[in-house]
Write a protein that holds these residues in place. Sequence first.
Motif, short mmCIF file in Angstrom:
data_model
loop_
_atom_site.label_atom_id
_atom_site.label_comp_id
_atom_site.label_asym_id
_atom_site.label_seq_id
_atom_site.Cartn_x
_atom_site.Cartn_y
_atom_site.Cartn_z
N LEU A 105 0.61 -1.42 0.58
CA LEU A 105 -0.25 0.16 0.19
C LEU A 105 0.61 1.27 -0.05
O LEU A 105 0.89 2.54 -0.72
CB LEU A 105 -1.02 -0.09 1.25
N ILE A 106 1.61 1.27 0.63
CA ILE A 106 3.37 2.13 0.47
C ILE A 106 3.29 2.78 -0.68
O ILE A 106 3.09 4.03 -0.81
CB ILE A 106 3.92 2.08 1.45
N THR A 107 3.59 1.45 -1.74
CA THR A 107 4.49 1.39 -2.90
C THR A 107 3.65 2.46 -3.62
O THR A 107 3.79 3.15 -3.64
CB THR A 107 4.81 0.24 -2.86
N ILE A 108 2.17 1.61 -3.39
CA ILE A 108 1.11 2.68 -4.13
C ILE A 108 0.78 4.02 -4.40
O ILE A 108 0.76 4.45 -4.78
CB ILE A 108 -0.41 1.73 -4.12
N GLU A 109 0.94 4.36 -2.46
CA GLU A 109 -0.44 5.17 -2.32
C GLU A 109 1.06 6.50 -2.12
O GLU A 109 0.97 7.62 -2.46
CB GLU A 109 -0.61 5.67 -0.97
N HIS A 110 2.56 6.43 -2.00
CA HIS A 110 3.75 7.46 -1.62
C HIS A 110 4.48 6.93 -2.53
O HIS A 110 5.33 8.25 -3.18
CB HIS A 110 4.25 6.66 -0.17
N ILE A 111 5.45 5.47 -2.85
CA ILE A 111 6.18 5.26 -4.10
C ILE A 111 6.05 5.90 -5.07
O ILE A 111 7.06 6.39 -5.33
CB ILE A 111 6.56 3.78 -2.92
N LEU A 112 5.41 5.62 -5.87
CA LEU A 112 4.97 5.22 -7.05
C LEU A 112 4.81 6.68 -7.62
O LEU A 112 5.12 7.39 -8.45
CB LEU A 112 4.10 4.80 -7.43
N PRO A 113 4.09 7.56 -7.16
CA PRO A 113 3.27 8.96 -7.18
C PRO A 113 5.27 10.24 -6.85
O PRO A 113 4.59 10.83 -8.24
CB PRO A 113 2.32 9.49 -6.13
N ASN A 114 5.48 9.76 -5.62
CA ASN A 114 6.89 10.24 -5.93
C ASN A 114 7.95 10.30 -6.84
O ASN A 114 9.19 10.68 -6.87
CB ASN A 114 8.01 9.85 -4.21
N ILE A 115 8.09 8.97 -7.48
CA ILE A 115 9.05 8.64 -8.70
C ILE A 115 8.84 8.58 -10.55
O ILE A 115 9.16 8.22 -11.05
CB ILE A 115 9.33 7.17 -8.72
N ALA A 116 7.28 8.65 -10.66
CA ALA A 116 6.48 9.27 -11.50
C ALA A 116 7.64 9.83 -12.32
O ALA A 116 8.03 9.75 -13.59
CB ALA A 116 5.05 9.56 -11.15
N ASN A 117 8.01 11.31 -11.80
CA ASN A 117 9.05 11.59 -12.43
C ASN A 117 10.02 11.29 -13.12
O ASN A 117 10.30 11.24 -14.52
CB ASN A 117 9.17 12.99 -11.75
N LEU A 118 10.44 10.47 -12.10
CA LEU A 118 11.25 9.34 -12.89
C LEU A 118 11.20 8.46 -14.20
O LEU A 118 11.79 8.79 -15.40
CB LEU A 118 12.61 8.86 -11.66
N LEU A 119 10.58 8.20 -13.52
CA LEU A 119 9.76 7.54 -15.00
C LEU A 119 8.96 8.09 -16.38
O LEU A 119 9.75 7.26 -17.10
CB LEU A 119 8.85 6.49 -13.93
N LEU A 120 8.86 9.22 -16.07
CA LEU A 120 8.48 9.66 -17.28
C LEU A 120 9.07 9.82 -17.80
O LEU A 120 9.95 9.86 -19.54
CB LEU A 120 7.37 11.17 -17.06
N VAL A 121 10.72 10.56 -17.19
CA VAL A 121 11.64 11.15 -18.39
C VAL A 121 12.67 10.07 -18.17
O VAL A 121 12.72 9.58 -19.84
CB VAL A 121 12.64 12.09 -17.37
N GLN A 122 12.70 9.04 -17.79
CA GLN A 122 13.26 7.72 -18.48
C GLN A 122 12.47 6.76 -19.55
O GLN A 122 12.88 6.45 -20.59
CB GLN A 122 13.52 6.72 -17.25
N GLY A 123 10.78 6.55 -19.42
CA GLY A 123 10.26 6.32 -20.69
C GLY A 123 10.53 7.30 -21.81
O GLY A 123 10.37 6.92 -22.52
N THR A 124 9.88 8.96 -21.87
CA THR A 124 10.42 9.48 -23.26
C THR A 124 11.72 8.94 -23.86
O THR A 124 12.23 8.70 -24.49
CB THR A 124 11.04 11.07 -22.41
N ILE A 125 13.14 8.45 -23.08
CA ILE A 125 14.03 8.52 -23.15
C ILE A 125 14.16 6.64 -24.13
O ILE A 125 14.56 7.36 -24.86
CB ILE A 125 15.64 8.58 -22.44
N GLN A 126 13.77 5.95 -23.51
CA GLN A 126 13.92 4.13 -24.34
C GLN A 126 13.23 4.50 -24.94
O GLN A 126 13.19 3.90 -25.94
CB GLN A 126 12.89 3.76 -22.52
N PHE A 127 11.65 6.04 -25.65
CA PHE A 127 11.34 6.10 -26.54
C PHE A 127 11.91 5.96 -27.75
O PHE A 127 11.96 5.47 -28.99
CB PHE A 127 9.94 7.09 -26.54
N ALA A 128 12.77 6.92 -27.40
CA ALA A 128 13.54 8.05 -28.59
C ALA A 128 14.94 6.07 -28.76
O ALA A 128 14.87 6.03 -30.00
CB ALA A 128 14.80 8.66 -28.20
#
Length: 289
Positions: free
Chosen positions: A192-215
Amino acid sequence: MTDSTDFRSETFGSFAAKAFANRSFLAGFVITVLIAAMALLSFLWTPYDVTRLIVADRMQAPSAVHLFGTDHFGRDVLSMIMVGARNSIAVALVAVGIGMGIGVPLGCWAAARGGLADEILMRFNDLVFAFPALLSAIMITAIFGPGAVNAIIAIGIFNIPVFARVARAGALSLWPREFILAARAAGKGKALITIEHILPNIANLLLVQGTIQFALGILAEAGLSYLGLGAQPPMPSWGRMLFDAQTRMIVAPYLAIFPGFAIVFTVLGLNLLGDGLSDVLDPKLRRQR
């Protein structure tokens, strides 16, 4: 009390203002939108039918009739680039989705469990990294045959450890934080902590990395298609167009120039978009560069 909808609108407006004030993000956004619009348009309209072979029109130089010329089968190069855009984007998008959908849960799980589970994940990552996407595609193709689906699987498998590492690193930096300790003291479980607190706070990292991996996925798809392991004829692909053009560089250099520029501009746009997102979402990285 401020309504939550108004707060979200203000937050999005603040982000959009910062993002479009960033030159890298703005340039990458414009290029990416243009490429995506071209791919979407190809579902509805192309100047010519890319599956129709008109031998009488073969090897025509760029003109008002065929803006990018025609290939050795008489197919319109502009139409092929438009259709190839949607194929490259689709392969890269699904492959990144596979990597993120499997890698992020694995990384978060390893960070939450620690110990042996974390060690096993890291060794698994090392094992997958030992087999690049191209080698994985060759292995998969040898078993199942060439095709876009196998290219997606190969690139997706290579993306799994990338996202797992990013998610794990981000999660590990958050678990000792006070708000996580408070959540644990309140009786919340690790899931529950991972879903409610961890994932929202690392979403920025994942978004940037997703853009890089898309390229990188666009490049990988072009490379696999160049080797005949991606989308198969008659479906156009930028990599396949480069392969067909290599023996005609002297007489028709435009056959390589236009699909080559399509790949360059797409990857450039995504990289600029990723850099801009990194600057906007984490200004500390911009100051460090």
